[in-house]
Write a protein that holds these residues in place. Structure first.
Motif, mmCIF file in Angstrom:
data_model
loop_
_atom_site.group_PDB
_atom_site.id
_atom_site.type_symbol
_atom_site.label_atom_id
_atom_site.label_comp_id
_atom_site.label_asym_id
_atom_site.label_seq_id
_atom_site.Cartn_x
_atom_site.Cartn_y
_atom_site.Cartn_z
ATOM 1 N N ASN A 275 85.221 16.593 33.772
ATOM 2 C CA ASN A 275 85.863 15.376 34.248
ATOM 3 C C ASN A 275 86.981 15.678 35.235
ATOM 4 O OD1 ASN A 275 84.591 13.474 32.200
ATOM 5 N ND2 ASN A 275 85.626 14.909 30.850
ATOM 6 N N ALA B 136 86.468 10.545 37.363
ATOM 7 C CA ALA B 136 85.020 10.758 37.405
ATOM 8 C C ALA B 136 84.604 11.779 36.360
ATOM 9 C CB ALA B 136 84.593 11.237 38.792
ATOM 10 N N THR C 44 76.422 10.913 36.025
ATOM 11 C CA THR C 44 77.799 10.830 36.492
ATOM 12 C C THR C 44 78.357 9.446 36.151
ATOM 13 O OG1 THR C 44 77.085 10.058 38.670
ATOM 14 C CG2 THR C 44 77.436 12.430 38.410
ATOM 15 N N TYR D 46 82.083 6.931 37.039
ATOM 16 C CA TYR D 46 83.274 6.831 37.882
ATOM 17 C C TYR D 46 84.153 5.666 37.445
ATOM 18 C CZ TYR D 46 80.553 9.768 41.055
ATOM 19 O OH TYR D 46 79.823 10.792 41.602
ATOM 20 N N LYS E 153 84.371 4.070 42.828
ATOM 21 C CA LYS E 153 82.920 3.988 43.001
ATOM 22 C C LYS E 153 82.562 3.741 44.462
ATOM 23 C CE LYS E 153 81.567 2.439 38.388
ATOM 24 N NZ LYS E 153 81.088 1.303 37.561
#
Length: 116
Positions: A35, A49, A58, A60, A65
């Protein structure tokens, strides 16, 4: 022992880009999610993230984003954060993080300053 070393921070103009790196050692990197967090002056540390162990998943923070991309290189024990269209309010210290059985670990952070 566990070590996380961030690099790639610096001064960038609004709208600019930076790529952060985090070199990991002391644990089996390829099996752990990684992270990125950040902490702005006077504010709490916040999630930016995350990436799964194999790099396929993944997630975010809503605020990043479409502008930030997290990735990893399991052969070289490194996780990256590509940051585009940076905003002044994203000035912060950016930290790499991993949660192991033995606890949560943080790097020393890398300063990102977004200013004209």
């Amino acid at each position: 022992q566990v070590s996380l070393v961030e690099s790639g921070g610096g001064l960038v103009q609004p709208g600019g880009s930076l790529r952060l790196s985090c070199a990991a050692s002391g644990f089996t990197f390829r099996i752990y999610p990684m992270n990125w967090y950040r902490q702005a002056p006077g504010k709490e540390r916040e999630f930016v993230a995350g990436i799964g162990s194999d790099g396929r998943s993944t997630n975010y923070a809503d605020s990043v984003k479409g502008r930030f991309t997290i990735s990893r290189d399991n052969a070289n024990n490194t996780v990256y954060l590509q940051m585009n269209s940076l905003k002044p309010e994203e000035t912060a210290v950016y930290y790499c993080n991993v949660r192991l059985i033995s606890g949560r670990y943080w790097g020393q952070g890398t300063q990102v300053t977004v200013s004209s």
